[in-house]
Enzyme design. Sequence first.
Site, short mmCIF file in Angstrom:
data_model
loop_
_atom_site.label_atom_id
_atom_site.label_comp_id
_atom_site.label_asym_id
_atom_site.label_seq_id
_atom_site.Cartn_x
_atom_site.Cartn_y
_atom_site.Cartn_z
N TRP A 357 -6.21 18.20 38.41
CA TRP A 357 -6.40 18.25 39.88
C TRP A 357 -7.38 17.17 40.34
O TRP A 357 -7.42 16.83 41.51
CB TRP A 357 -6.89 19.64 40.31
N ASP A 358 -8.12 16.61 39.41
CA ASP A 358 -9.06 15.53 39.72
C ASP A 358 -8.36 14.43 40.53
O ASP A 358 -8.97 13.79 41.39
CB ASP A 358 -9.58 14.87 38.43
N GLU A 488 -15.97 26.77 36.64
CA GLU A 488 -15.39 27.37 35.43
C GLU A 488 -16.39 28.25 34.66
O GLU A 488 -16.07 28.74 33.59
CB GLU A 488 -14.84 26.27 34.52
N LYS A 601 -21.16 25.90 37.70
CA LYS A 601 -20.90 24.65 36.98
C LYS A 601 -20.70 23.49 37.96
O LYS A 601 -21.19 22.38 37.76
CB LYS A 601 -19.65 24.82 36.12
N GLN A 602 -19.93 23.74 39.00
CA GLN A 602 -19.59 22.64 39.91
C GLN A 602 -19.26 23.19 41.29
O GLN A 602 -18.99 24.38 41.44
CB GLN A 602 -18.40 21.86 39.37
C1 BGC Z 1 -13.97 20.48 35.23
C2 BGC Z 1 -12.59 20.48 35.85
C3 BGC Z 1 -11.95 19.12 35.66
C4 BGC Z 1 -11.97 18.72 34.19
C5 BGC Z 1 -11.49 17.30 34.00
C6 BGC Z 1 -13.86 20.08 33.76
O1 BGC Z 1 -15.14 20.03 33.19
O2 BGC Z 1 -14.56 21.74 35.31
O3 BGC Z 1 -12.70 20.75 37.23
O4 BGC Z 1 -10.63 19.15 36.12
O5 BGC Z 1 -13.29 18.79 33.69
O6 BGC Z 1 -12.30 16.40 34.69
#
Ligand code: BGC
Length: 772
Positions: A357-358, A488, A601-602
Amino acid sequence: MDRAYLKNEWLIIEEGFHPGLNRESESLFAIGNGYMGQRANFEEKYSGDSLQGCYIAGVYYPDKTRVGWWKNGYPEYFAKVLNAPKWIGIDVIINGKPVDLATSRIKSFRRILDMKEGYLERIFTIIVARNKTIEIRSRRFLSMSEPDLGILKYSVASFDFEGIVELNAYIDSDVKNEDANYGKKFWKDINREAAPGMGIIISRTMKTDFHVATGMVYEILKNKKRISVRTSVISREKYAGNVVSIKIRPGEEITMIKYVSVLSSLNNLKENLMKDVKKRLKESSSKGYDKLFRAHKKEWGRIWSASDIVIEGDISAQQAIRFNIFQLNQTYTGKDERLNIGPKGFTGEKYGGSTYWDTEAFALPFFLKTADQNVARNLLFYRYKHLPRSIENAAKLGFRDGAALYPMVTLNGEECHNEWEITFEEIHRNGAIAYAIYNYIRHTGDKDYLADYGLEVLIGISRFWSQRVTWSNHRKKYMILGVTGPNEYENNVNNNWYTNSLAVWTLSYTIANLDMVGKENPDKFKRIIKKTNFRVKDEIPIWRKIIKDIYFPYDEDRKVFLQQDGFLDKELVYASSIPPDERPINQHWSWDRILRSCFIKQADVLQGLYMFEDKYDVRTIKRNFDFYEPMTVHESSLSACIHSIMASRIGNIEKAYELYLRTARLDLDDYNHEVGEGLHITSMAGTWLAIVEGFGGMRILDSKVQIHPLIPDKWRSYSFHARFRGSLFEVKVDHIHVNIKNMSDKPLVMIIYGKEYKVPEAAGLSVQSIKK
Ligand code: BGC
């Protein structure tokens, strides 16, 4: 890290050889051209620690899944972009002894990545036989103008050594992926030719049967003049080499220019590969190094003229932002709709070079504002072509009637991620793909895209949401149960605010566009209805009911959106309370402890506020920012950039700058101690957004560009380029003025600090800058 890598506006420089940082350097100095990429491995033999990496976009292998405990619905494989045959190899043998920087006595060493012109250079001096010194210079680039070409110039100069230099130029297809699930090799040779002056290997990938031709020719110069030399040919399984042997005296220099072409069955017929690669080798060597380099450099000039960011008064920030722009353009050029952007681009094996999804959430907004509209369109089209597979993915999980669940990770449309809490639950990715269509249209105005392709995707995604909700009789509301949001560090939660927001937004947006296409393009509308078997009278009313009755977790006391049900039951503490030696928590804490904690986390709620910002007033955004930011550990590279943009949005420029610093030099300063695995390419787009949308306040609203520039105290000025519907403009901000330069041949309407201005074609405009 600071001591190893010097700060410079256009260059990344490693001064002195740091074998302990070699993997990091190999990532940081990687080169690419959208078609292929190459880590900064050495040309000559190296017996020290190294991650060999050359990747060809779109050439992948489905590596059989490996998990602890199988769950129904798991994909059979994880798709990986493969480490491809090694094309850079040139062994150097001095008086019979191979040069190997792991064992050589090194007098000086410099590795340079020139971002302006797009090449990698190394210059080093070593002691050879009987205390004599030689200097080796190597320069290479992956052509931006002829992407199948990799060109190398490799010179050995003698200060005081007299003896024999042997150079062995080779192609080696005996390569493997370090992260192969079962240690298997993925390539088989199918043809090989080696003769004096050339070598070609045609290899094929197992299972996927991609054929790749890697060929080389070269020329030898002594003291800059071409010479012919005695050559011995090495031809064995998976290896084609040529050894030339030349006498060198003090003051002399021997140069090998190696021309490599890499062709694959993605673009060439399998049966023609040998013939085609020979043709390309002939064409490239007859053009010669200088001409090829000039064309490559010109292409970089074109890219920079439309995407550079200049920061005055902060060299470290300047270097970092250029590094990010450079790496993004090395990864994706938008010329081929079958390709996409892996989170690590071509710089490492992690994430398998696959699409996440990035792409839609981070990379697309960057390309929308810096590149031709076709580049972003190709990213959308990639997903359009994967729609049938997404419908299959959803069907495998029990959804029906054309519901589409786009994969969390993919190369060909099929899901290949295999952790249940992500594969099955991180469904917000579906919303990002719908949002990307909206983003594309508001930037480009290309509404035809909806009628031709976009609406079908929206229907599939909306159908998924309408089946994924659960009606709760208890609350008399629709819920979305058992999900993982962007954060996550929470799994299997109910009603993730961000996911619920995206779901209902997609439903509304799809309804609005069904309406719009129906009115403006009845023929195309009919075609779509038929193709998707859409039941206007049954499906839309259900969607409307979901939009009306969806549940959003909310805290009435604090007046903040809750990340998910039950979030307030956690012990709410600040991330600053975590002892520094326990950060990052994902490397120190058990997963169970992470899940129970409040630490984020984000960006999650804030990711939603970022995307749907125009629905909320600044006070709401600020309350949520103040609540969530202190609990956020930013252990995903995709986090600090969004928080930085939101901090700018609420006028907190100090905080925005602090968060910006975290994202900008993430790789150059290796914050998360993982650069050796590859660079964070997709988050680099977030860094760019933190300047343009964050400090610059650029938005597209009501078909107009608006900016609201703020400037960090530490900077004297900054300027960025951006595009909007065929216009290219530059915005320069200092502590007194905001200067706009319209670089196109039509007038540009722009809203600056809320006031509308018209900037005539090829002209400028200046307004006073403000502090909030
Ligand atoms: C992130 C995801 C992301 C993936 C690839 C993970 O650490 O939590 O949101 O899609 O890394 O960048």
